[in-house]
Design an enzyme around this catalytic site. Sequence first.
Site, short mmCIF file in Angstrom:
data_model
loop_
_atom_site.label_atom_id
_atom_site.label_comp_id
_atom_site.label_asym_id
_atom_site.label_seq_id
_atom_site.Cartn_x
_atom_site.Cartn_y
_atom_site.Cartn_z
N TYR A 155 -6.46 -20.05 -31.42
CA TYR A 155 -5.45 -19.91 -30.39
C TYR A 155 -5.79 -18.78 -29.43
CZ TYR A 155 -0.98 -18.67 -28.21
OH TYR A 155 0.01 -18.37 -27.30
N SER A 170 -1.50 -15.58 -22.80
CA SER A 170 -0.89 -14.79 -23.88
C SER A 170 -1.61 -13.46 -23.98
CB SER A 170 -1.02 -15.55 -25.21
OG SER A 170 -0.69 -14.72 -26.30
#
Length: 262
Positions: free
Chosen positions: A152, A139
Amino acid sequence: MDLGLNGKTALVTGASRGIGLAIAETLAAEGVRVAGVARNITSELEKVSVAAISADLSTADGTRTAVAAALAELGGLDILINNVGGGDIELLGLAGVLETEDEQWRNLFDLNLFGVVSTTRAALPSLIERRGAIINVSSINAHAPATGPVGYSEAKAALTSFSKRLSEELGPKGVRVNTVSPGVTGTDIWRGERNLGATLAAVSGVGHAEFLTALPGQFGIASGRISEAAEIAALVTFLASGLAGNIVGADLVIDGGTLKSA
């Protein structure tokens, strides 16, 4: 363009929806025999995979079971797509470090990092034998941690580093390892009525539709729009093919120009 993937085999994790499902569909369209893994099997995944495998990839037992089932069905692996990730971020919002419990950190690392490590280790003997390819879906939060839920972003940064280590270790053995790092993508995480996008809209005091319309401008997305899952899948599929034969250890960002660093 013929990618030369017809007849190859692939294991795709987190394949029941969103980016993972789009990857499974795109690979299957190229003639790849796909084993798709997810906690909850969807009818869409069953349509595109020769084996739809239910497993919890946040546990070591789950990863070993999933890989064993895929190998039994496919006979070997040419491609591993470690797409599984996310977790409870869909509902978490953006609490700070002090407000984030240790359990959240552990859960997010178990799924986004350790699950990938375990899956990769289980699949490596076959991938080395076949001189295959691994694509890890990370990501842009790995590069901009403050923009994502606590735990995350850090797990994705560790995943990106793990990919680089793997690429250097396995490159001489003929296994190519690369990372794809999407930005905001039009999946249920952002468009779903009870997920992260809706949560952020509520925090911002605007309607969900209004939030999504304004999001490219607020996030500085140069293209003026968010990515679609099919676009991520197309990049992953290209990386899995022989046409990308000398792309090794890359972290390819697909975010419409959100990240501004060189």
